[in-house]
Design a protein around this motif. Structure first.
Motif, PDB file in Angstrom:
ATOM      1  N   VAL A 106       0.837  -1.205   0.000  1.00 15.24           N
ATOM      2  CA  VAL A 106       0.000   0.000   0.000  1.00 15.24           C
ATOM      3  C   VAL A 106       0.871   1.253   0.000  1.00 15.24           C
ATOM      4  CG1 VAL A 106      -1.616   1.326   1.426  1.00 15.24           C
ATOM      5  CG2 VAL A 106      -2.028  -1.097   1.008  1.00 15.24           C
ATOM      6  N   SER A 107       2.056   1.181   0.603  1.00 16.15           N
ATOM      7  CA  SER A 107       2.932   2.353   0.688  1.00 16.15           C
ATOM      8  C   SER A 107       3.212   2.928  -0.695  1.00 16.15           C
ATOM      9  CB  SER A 107       4.250   1.982   1.369  1.00 16.15           C
ATOM     10  OG  SER A 107       4.029   1.460   2.651  1.00 16.15           O
ATOM     11  N   GLU A 108       3.547   2.076  -1.662  1.00  8.65           N
ATOM     12  CA  GLU A 108       3.825   2.577  -3.007  1.00  8.65           C
ATOM     13  C   GLU A 108       2.591   3.221  -3.614  1.00  8.65           C
ATOM     14  OE1 GLU A 108       6.075   0.819  -6.841  1.00  8.65           O
ATOM     15  OE2 GLU A 108       4.153  -0.158  -6.416  1.00  8.65           O
ATOM     16  N   LEU A 109       1.430   2.615  -3.392  1.00 12.16           N
ATOM     17  CA  LEU A 109       0.203   3.130  -4.000  1.00 12.16           C
ATOM     18  C   LEU A 109      -0.232   4.447  -3.377  1.00 12.16           C
ATOM     19  CD1 LEU A 109      -1.614  -0.282  -4.325  1.00 12.16           C
ATOM     20  CD2 LEU A 109      -0.802   1.150  -6.215  1.00 12.16           C
ATOM     21  N   ILE A 110       0.034   4.643  -2.094  1.00 13.52           N
ATOM     22  CA  ILE A 110      -0.231   5.945  -1.474  1.00 13.52           C
ATOM     23  C   ILE A 110       0.585   7.016  -2.179  1.00 13.52           C
ATOM     24  CG2 ILE A 110       0.157   7.299   0.619  1.00 13.52           C
ATOM     25  CD1 ILE A 110      -0.654   4.785   2.218  1.00 13.52           C
ATOM     26  N   ASP A 111       1.867   6.734  -2.386  1.00 10.80           N
ATOM     27  CA  ASP A 111       2.738   7.699  -3.050  1.00 10.80           C
ATOM     28  C   ASP A 111       2.277   7.957  -4.482  1.00 10.80           C
ATOM     29  OD1 ASP A 111       5.185   9.312  -3.309  1.00 10.80           O
ATOM     30  OD2 ASP A 111       5.884   7.698  -4.611  1.00 10.80           O
ATOM     31  N   LEU A 112       1.980   6.897  -5.234  1.00 14.06           N
ATOM     32  CA  LEU A 112       1.544   7.071  -6.620  1.00 14.06           C
ATOM     33  C   LEU A 112       0.248   7.862  -6.708  1.00 14.06           C
ATOM     34  CD1 LEU A 112       2.229   3.599  -8.310  1.00 14.06           C
ATOM     35  CD2 LEU A 112       3.547   5.695  -8.533  1.00 14.06           C
ATOM     36  N   SER A 113      -0.689   7.566  -5.828  1.00 16.29           N
ATOM     37  CA  SER A 113      -1.997   8.230  -5.914  1.00 16.29           C
ATOM     38  C   SER A 113      -1.891   9.713  -5.585  1.00 16.29           C
ATOM     39  CB  SER A 113      -3.006   7.538  -4.997  1.00 16.29           C
ATOM     40  OG  SER A 113      -2.589   7.574  -3.646  1.00 16.29           O
ATOM     41  N   LEU A 114      -1.057  10.056  -4.607  1.00 14.36           N
ATOM     42  CA  LEU A 114      -0.877  11.471  -4.283  1.00 14.36           C
ATOM     43  C   LEU A 114      -0.104  12.196  -5.383  1.00 14.36           C
ATOM     44  CD1 LEU A 114      -0.223  11.110  -0.476  1.00 14.36           C
ATOM     45  CD2 LEU A 114      -2.164  12.284  -1.527  1.00 14.36           C
ATOM     46  N   TRP A 134       1.469   8.978   5.220  1.00 11.31           N
ATOM     47  CA  TRP A 134       0.514   9.858   4.539  1.00 11.31           C
ATOM     48  C   TRP A 134       1.005  11.299   4.524  1.00 11.31           C
ATOM     49  CZ3 TRP A 134      -3.238   8.804   1.323  1.00 11.31           C
ATOM     50  CH2 TRP A 134      -3.834   7.543   1.347  1.00 11.31           C
ATOM     51  N   SER A 135       1.506  11.773   5.647  1.00 14.18           N
ATOM     52  CA  SER A 135       2.048  13.134   5.681  1.00 14.18           C
ATOM     53  C   SER A 135       3.282  13.250   4.797  1.00 14.18           C
ATOM     54  CB  SER A 135       2.419  13.520   7.121  1.00 14.18           C
ATOM     55  OG  SER A 135       1.271  13.652   7.916  1.00 14.18           O
ATOM     56  N   ALA A 136       4.182  12.260   4.908  1.00 13.92           N
ATOM     57  CA  ALA A 136       5.429  12.308   4.145  1.00 13.92           C
ATOM     58  C   ALA A 136       5.153  12.307   2.642  1.00 13.92           C
ATOM     59  CB  ALA A 136       6.315  11.127   4.525  1.00 13.92           C
ATOM     60  N   ALA A 137       4.256  11.425   2.192  1.00 10.83           N
ATOM     61  CA  ALA A 137       3.971  11.337   0.763  1.00 10.83           C
ATOM     62  C   ALA A 137       3.298  12.609   0.252  1.00 10.83           C
ATOM     63  CB  ALA A 137       3.106  10.116   0.468  1.00 10.83           C
ATOM     64  N   THR A 138       2.457  13.219   1.075  1.00  4.42           N
ATOM     65  CA  THR A 138       1.833  14.495   0.686  1.00  4.42           C
ATOM     66  C   THR A 138       2.903  15.566   0.504  1.00  4.42           C
ATOM     67  OG1 THR A 138      -0.220  13.935   1.842  1.00  4.42           O
ATOM     68  CG2 THR A 138       0.181  16.262   1.387  1.00  4.42           C
ATOM     69  N   ILE A 139       3.798  15.673   1.480  1.00  6.18           N
ATOM     70  CA  ILE A 139       4.855  16.685   1.426  1.00  6.18           C
ATOM     71  C   ILE A 139       5.776  16.455   0.234  1.00  6.18           C
ATOM     72  CG2 ILE A 139       6.932  17.497   2.630  1.00  6.18           C
ATOM     73  CD1 ILE A 139       5.339  16.928   5.273  1.00  6.18           C
ATOM     74  N   LEU A 140       6.206  15.213   0.037  1.00  2.31           N
ATOM     75  CA  LEU A 140       7.176  14.926  -1.016  1.00  2.31           C
ATOM     76  C   LEU A 140       6.571  14.993  -2.411  1.00  2.31           C
ATOM     77  CD1 LEU A 140       9.197  12.090   0.709  1.00  2.31           C
ATOM     78  CD2 LEU A 140       9.851  14.487   0.379  1.00  2.31           C
ATOM     79  N   ASN A 141       5.247  15.039  -2.494  1.00  6.55           N
ATOM     80  CA  ASN A 141       4.580  15.283  -3.774  1.00  6.55           C
ATOM     81  C   ASN A 141       4.076  16.720  -3.868  1.00  6.55           C
ATOM     82  OD1 ASN A 141       4.633  12.726  -5.367  1.00  6.55           O
ATOM     83  ND2 ASN A 141       3.792  11.919  -3.461  1.00  6.55           N
ATOM     84  N   ASP A 142       4.747  17.605  -3.096  1.00 11.03           N
ATOM     85  CA  ASP A 142       4.545  19.061  -3.156  1.00 11.03           C
ATOM     86  C   ASP A 142       3.189  19.520  -2.649  1.00 11.03           C
ATOM     87  OD1 ASP A 142       7.098  19.701  -4.126  1.00 11.03           O
ATOM     88  OD2 ASP A 142       6.501  19.161  -6.159  1.00 11.03           O
TER      89      ASP A 142
END
Length: 416
Positions: A106-114, A134-142
């Motif tokens: 799921v970790s990869e898909l959270i990143d891809l979806s964001l 969730w916070s990290a992926a949001t931040i790293l996807n700007d």
């Protein structure tokens, strides 16, 4: 000649992931010195003697000769059909194999979806406490995480009125983690209906992390969001890691439900990003059908007498007997989130406590503030160890909290 250091991305300074961070690195150093630690920082069933069910292992072994080639970027057709059928059975609207994405967990898909969703400065409503990816992926996807509180005094359930008040013109999605990591809260249908109404009113994507959907205790009932959402676009995440105890296989999925026209561009964006990483791990995908449509192997572990249920009981009994702890009983998932109270809480800092617990009592826990909360008097433990090991852990925690309380009393006397 000395070379200048390689510069790293500036936004990484905003990212926290203490579950595998500084404390875990210190734990490895202590283990290298010969110390035997009890590590409660990661929800990793295989590290505590759990095994993936045999019928899932057989499903992979029987098809291992077919696992060499890449597969479709969204996953094996048979695996996606099995996931879609599972979601249709529980009422997910418009669930079809074409709208299923299989990922490396799921970790990869959270990143891809964001990454598919966000433009710079867009906002995502995230629970506090959250699973910090969730916070990290949001931040790293700007993007920008905006936190809605799940307060302990409210059983760690969110307040829909607060969620509604946080919506801005830049808000793109609402994240729900249910059953919740780290608190174990399980959201009732009425609460989810109110949150879905907010998303519908503001045309927001619902992103539902449901990886613990069948890990429930004492009659708690899981309600998936997608059937409530109806035509509203909803992305539901699940996988083999927790319910099926197969973390290392790295098999997760996301199901895009709701009106296909409204989510068409997002679907294409997810497909493009999936293609750029070629495909997910193939062998583990052959276990998906057996997992979702085969024998139930988790319910007995969560029922009275089952190992997870008794581990949870050991934690609850230990907290109830403590002079320094209180806790909202977890209704689901694999964690407990106790709070330190009374004299021991005077001047308490969760990170300092976790480090001292590691150094003096050989126990590794995760500080509560790692889950993006403003307070610093909680910590998280996993329920995966044997019940007797958890009772020993809390005896050690109580020893340290006794010392914390004694130091607080001494400080108060000195000031007086």
């Amino acid at each position: 000649m000395s070379l200048p250091p390689i510069k790293t991305r500036e936004r990484l300074t905003e990212v926290r992931y203490e579950i595998r961070g500084e404390l875990a690195r210190r734990a490895r150093e202590l283990e290298a010195q010969g110390r035997r630690l009890i590590k409660l920082n990661i929800g990793n069933p295989g590290a505590f003697g759990f095994r993936a069910p045999e019928h899932l292992q057989r499903a992979i072994a029987d098809r291992i000769a077919d696992t060499d080639p890449y597969t479709h970027q969204q996953g094996l057709p048979a695996a996606r059909e099995a996931i879609a059928a599972f979601h249709k059975r529980r009422g997910t609207p418009n669930a079809s194999p074409e709208r299923v994405f299989v990922g490396n967990g799921v970790s990869e898909l959270i990143d891809l979806s964001l990454r598919a969703l966000l433009n710079p400065g867009d906002e995502v409503l995230v629970p506090s406490p959250d699973y910090p990816l969730w916070s990290a992926a949001t931040i790293l996807n700007d993007g920008r995480p905006v936190y809605y509180r799940c307060a302990p005094e409210n059983g760690f359930l969110p307040d829909p009125d607060e969620i509604a008040a946080l919506v801005s013109p830049r808000t793109r999605a609402i994240v729900l983690i249910n059953p919740n990591n780290p608190t174990g809260a399980v959201y009732p249908r009425e609460l989810l209906e109110r949150i879905v109404a907010i998303a519908a009113r503001h045309k927001l994507l619902l992103m539902c992390d449901e990886i613990y959907d069948h890990i429930l205790y004492d009659g708690a009932r899981f309600q998936p969001v997608a059937p409530i959402a109806g035509d509203l676009p909803c992305l539901s995440f699940g996988g083999l890691s927790k319910v099926h105890r197969a973390c290392g296989w790295r098999v997760g999925w996301a199901v895009l439900s709701g009106d296909p026209v409204a989510s068409g561009d997002f679907h294409h964006a997810m497909d493009l990003l999936g293609a750029l990483r070629l495909c997910a791990n193939v062998p583990g995908q052959f276990a998906i059908e057996a997992a979702l449509h085969g024998e139930d192997t988790i319910s007995a572990l969560c029922a009275p007498g089952g190992r997870l249920h008794e581990a949870r009981r050991a934690v609850m009994d230990s907290v109830a007997a403590s002079a320094h702890l209180r806790m909202v009983a977890p209704q689901g998932a694999l964690y407990a989130f106790p709070a330190v109270t009374g004299e021991a809480a005077h001047g308490f800092d969760d990170h300092r406590f976790a480090l001292e617990l590691l150094e003096t009592e050989d126990v590794l826990v995760v500080p509560g503030s790692s889950f993006n909360v403003p307070y610093r008097h909680h910590f998280r433990v996993t329920l995966l160890p044997q019940p007797e090991d958890l009772r020993e852990v809390f005896r050690r925690i109580e020893r340290l909290l006794d010392r914390c309380a004694e130091r607080a009393r001494a400080q108060r006397v000195a000031v007086a």
